[in-house]
Write an enzyme that holds these catalytic residues in place. Structure first.
Site, PDB file in Angstrom:
ATOM      1  N   ARG A 170      -7.721  11.948   2.539  1.00  5.65           N
ATOM      2  CA  ARG A 170      -7.144  10.985   3.504  1.00  5.65           C
ATOM      3  C   ARG A 170      -6.173  11.633   4.495  1.00  5.65           C
ATOM      4  NH1 ARG A 170     -10.697   9.653   1.642  1.00  5.65           N
ATOM      5  NH2 ARG A 170     -11.190   7.843   0.362  1.00  5.65           N
ATOM      6  N   SER A 220      -7.119   0.006   1.101  1.00  6.59           N
ATOM      7  CA  SER A 220      -6.214   0.478   0.043  1.00  6.59           C
ATOM      8  C   SER A 220      -4.821   0.726   0.610  1.00  6.59           C
ATOM      9  CB  SER A 220      -6.724   1.783  -0.556  1.00  6.59           C
ATOM     10  OG  SER A 220      -7.944   1.555  -1.204  1.00  6.59           O
ATOM     11  N   GLU A 290      -0.969   4.885   1.917  1.00  8.57           N
ATOM     12  CA  GLU A 290      -2.128   5.407   2.655  1.00  8.57           C
ATOM     13  C   GLU A 290      -2.071   4.999   4.128  1.00  8.57           C
ATOM     14  OE1 GLU A 290      -6.022   5.022   0.865  1.00  8.57           O
ATOM     15  OE2 GLU A 290      -6.982   4.892   2.821  1.00  8.57           O
TER      16      GLU A 290
HETATM   17  P1  FAD Z   1      -6.178   2.906  13.153  1.00  6.40           P
HETATM   18  O1  FAD Z   1      -5.763   2.046  12.010  1.00  6.40           O
HETATM   19  O2  FAD Z   1      -6.266   2.267  14.477  1.00  6.40           O
HETATM   20  O3  FAD Z   1      -5.211   4.162  13.230  1.00  6.40           O
HETATM   21  C1  FAD Z   1      -4.864   4.886  12.061  1.00  6.40           C
HETATM   22  C2  FAD Z   1      -4.132   6.173  12.503  1.00  6.40           C
HETATM   23  O4  FAD Z   1      -5.049   7.006  13.198  1.00  6.40           O
HETATM   24  C3  FAD Z   1      -2.999   5.895  13.495  1.00  6.40           C
HETATM   25  O5  FAD Z   1      -1.990   6.841  13.269  1.00  6.40           O
HETATM   26  C4  FAD Z   1      -3.632   6.119  14.866  1.00  6.40           C
HETATM   27  O6  FAD Z   1      -2.697   6.535  15.839  1.00  6.40           O
HETATM   28  C5  FAD Z   1      -4.598   7.237  14.548  1.00  6.40           C
HETATM   29  N1  FAD Z   1      -5.792   7.226  15.409  1.00  6.40           N
HETATM   30  C6  FAD Z   1      -6.754   6.283  15.501  1.00  6.40           C
HETATM   31  N2  FAD Z   1      -7.709   6.672  16.373  1.00  6.40           N
HETATM   32  C7  FAD Z   1      -7.334   7.888  16.824  1.00  6.40           C
HETATM   33  C8  FAD Z   1      -7.897   8.822  17.749  1.00  6.40           C
HETATM   34  N3  FAD Z   1      -9.053   8.606  18.381  1.00  6.40           N
HETATM   35  N4  FAD Z   1      -7.217   9.972  17.991  1.00  6.40           N
HETATM   36  C9  FAD Z   1      -6.041  10.242  17.360  1.00  6.40           C
HETATM   37  N5  FAD Z   1      -5.463   9.389  16.491  1.00  6.40           N
HETATM   38  C10 FAD Z   1      -6.108   8.234  16.225  1.00  6.40           C
HETATM   39  N6  FAD Z   1     -10.445   3.819   4.480  1.00  6.40           N
HETATM   40  C11 FAD Z   1     -11.115   4.743   3.746  1.00  6.40           C
HETATM   41  O7  FAD Z   1     -10.884   5.949   3.928  1.00  6.40           O
HETATM   42  N7  FAD Z   1     -12.032   4.370   2.809  1.00  6.40           N
HETATM   43  C12 FAD Z   1     -12.342   3.066   2.575  1.00  6.40           C
HETATM   44  O8  FAD Z   1     -13.193   2.784   1.742  1.00  6.40           O
HETATM   45  C13 FAD Z   1     -11.657   2.083   3.361  1.00  6.40           C
HETATM   46  N8  FAD Z   1     -11.934   0.767   3.166  1.00  6.40           N
HETATM   47  C14 FAD Z   1     -11.297  -0.152   3.936  1.00  6.40           C
HETATM   48  C15 FAD Z   1     -11.622  -1.500   3.761  1.00  6.40           C
HETATM   49  C16 FAD Z   1     -10.993  -2.483   4.526  1.00  6.40           C
HETATM   50  C17 FAD Z   1     -11.359  -3.938   4.328  1.00  6.40           C
HETATM   51  C18 FAD Z   1     -10.026  -2.108   5.488  1.00  6.40           C
HETATM   52  C19 FAD Z   1      -9.353  -3.148   6.340  1.00  6.40           C
HETATM   53  C20 FAD Z   1      -9.700  -0.771   5.673  1.00  6.40           C
HETATM   54  C21 FAD Z   1     -10.323   0.220   4.898  1.00  6.40           C
HETATM   55  N9  FAD Z   1     -10.025   1.575   5.047  1.00  6.40           N
HETATM   56  C22 FAD Z   1     -10.701   2.510   4.300  1.00  6.40           C
HETATM   57  C23 FAD Z   1      -8.950   2.010   5.966  1.00  6.40           C
HETATM   58  C24 FAD Z   1      -9.397   2.290   7.426  1.00  6.40           C
HETATM   59  O9  FAD Z   1     -10.551   1.544   7.758  1.00  6.40           O
HETATM   60  C25 FAD Z   1      -9.659   3.777   7.677  1.00  6.40           C
HETATM   61  O10 FAD Z   1      -8.507   4.565   7.406  1.00  6.40           O
HETATM   62  C26 FAD Z   1     -10.103   4.043   9.118  1.00  6.40           C
HETATM   63  O11 FAD Z   1     -10.539   5.368   9.214  1.00  6.40           O
HETATM   64  C27 FAD Z   1      -9.004   3.809  10.169  1.00  6.40           C
HETATM   65  O12 FAD Z   1      -9.585   3.842  11.462  1.00  6.40           O
HETATM   66  P2  FAD Z   1      -8.985   2.983  12.670  1.00  6.40           P
HETATM   67  O13 FAD Z   1      -9.794   3.267  13.872  1.00  6.40           O
HETATM   68  O14 FAD Z   1      -8.880   1.552  12.280  1.00  6.40           O
HETATM   69  O15 FAD Z   1      -7.555   3.638  12.795  1.00  6.40           O
END
Ligand code: FAD
Length: 294
Positions: A170, A220, A290
């Site tokens: 992660r 999580s 996380e």
């Molecule tokens: P955001 O939440 O928008 O951002 C997270 C971080 O990344 C922030 O610091 C942001 O600034 C940075 N960021 C985002 N995009 C960029 C970019 N292009 N360049 C630089 N920085 C950036 N995660 C898992 O790993 N495994 C799972 O099984 C999992 N299951 C989930 C289930 C549910 C129902 C939910 C709601 C979430 C889950 N997640 C899981 C968490 C999440 O979906 C992941 O961590 C996902 O990768 C986050 O992506 P995001 O685009 O939503 O990032």
């Protein structure tokens, strides 16, 4: 000079509540929420913010994010569903950072490319998935990443190979250093589309059975402590169903804290701190968060 006057062509919203742009449905406004039209817009916005002395951040799909009730000052660049071109070339899949991971996982499966099926239930953008090295059970995105195009925090576009990304559980170099992931090339393995689509269905059923996917959350809340599961410890501590305001430790999966309707970031943080304290007292385990907090 405003961002628009500087030549930004995408959408700009002022004092836009971020609750509507995060999966926890929590969080105050962004001073400037800008959705770029393309890569040039991204570069322009970052240079404008630097020249204006404004802090800037990147928002993907907000699925791993807790935004404070007071919101954030400065510029938030919203990359969800922008920079979303996808190109398949043999076993390689090139995609922009704003494509949603489930969209990519489904597309890869239909094209007979294996390696992303685990991502069908992860509601983040490709950029967010790379920053977080998103994964599920034994799978992670890191091993499939061949190359990442990245805008360094200093505003320099760079192309990085897998080793430069320093993927870990992660996390990655991008999580530590910031900057903007603009896109990536993934190297996938050929497999029967029918087998892959069946796998996607199995994974989706497993998530539905074990996670409260019907309620707003960030997935999580805590990382897996060494040799254990955060959800198991929280459940063993008797905290399933424990509630602060409108946020509750899910009764279905104790490592998911769900928003029952009107949760505030302060409630979420109070619940997170309470759970951390109880787990530390009961088991001597210090849980690690996380999600990212703004
Ligand atoms: P955001 O939440 O928008 O951002 C997270 C971080 O990344 C922030 O610091 C942001 O600034 C940075 N960021 C985002 N995009 C960029 C970019 N292009 N360049 C630089 N920085 C950036 N995660 C898992 O790993 N495994 C799972 O099984 C999992 N299951 C989930 C289930 C549910 C129902 C939910 C709601 C979430 C889950 N997640 C899981 C968490 C999440 O979906 C992941 O961590 C996902 O990768 C986050 O992506 P995001 O685009 O939503 O990032």
């Amino acid at each position: 000079m405003t961002l628009r006057e500087a030549g930004f062509r995408g959408e700009i919203a002022l004092e836009e509540p971020l609750a509507g742009h995060t999966t926890w449905r929590v969080g105050g406004p962004a001073e400037i929420l800008a959705t770029p039209r393309d890569r040039e817009d991204v570069l322009l916005a970052v240079r404008w913010a630097a020249a204006s002395g404004l802090p800037w951040r990147v928002l993907g799909n907000g699925s791993n994010l807790l935004v404070q009730d007071a919101g954030v000052r400065g510029l938030v660049l919203h990359l969800r569903k922008v920079l979303d071109a996808v190109e398949v070339d043999g076993g390689r899949l090139r995609a922009g950072a704003g494509v949603l991971l489930p969209v990519l996982a489904n597309l890869a499966a239909r094209r007979g490319l294996a390696g992303l099926e685990f991502g069908a239930g992860i509601p983040g953008t490709l950029g967010g998935a790379i920053v977080m090295n998103a994964g599920w059970h034994e799978w992670e995105i890191g091993p499939s990443v061949e190359e990442v195009t990245w805008l360094s925090p200093e505003g320099r576009p760079e192309t990085l190979g897998n080793a430069d990304c320093a993927f870990r559980y992660r996390g990655s170099m991008f999580r530590d250093r910031g900057g903007i992931v603009l896109g990536a090339t993934l190297r996938l393995t050929p497999e029967e589309p029918r087998v892959l689509v069946e796998r996607l269905q199995r994974f989706a059923e497993s998530r539905k059975a074990n996670q409260p996917t019907e309620l707003p959350s960030c997935g999580s809340v805590f990382l897996k402590p060494p040799g254990d599961f955060a959800g198991r410890l929280i459940e063993q501590a008797g905290l399933k169903g424990y509630r602060v305001g409108d946020v509750e430790v899910s009764r279905k999966h104790a490592n998911f804290f769900v928003n029952l309707g009107q949760a505030r970031a302060s409630d979420v943080l109070a619940l997170v701190e309470h759970v951390e304290g109880v787990v530390l007292d009961r088991f001597g385990v210090r849980l690690t968060r996380e999600f990212e907090a703004w």
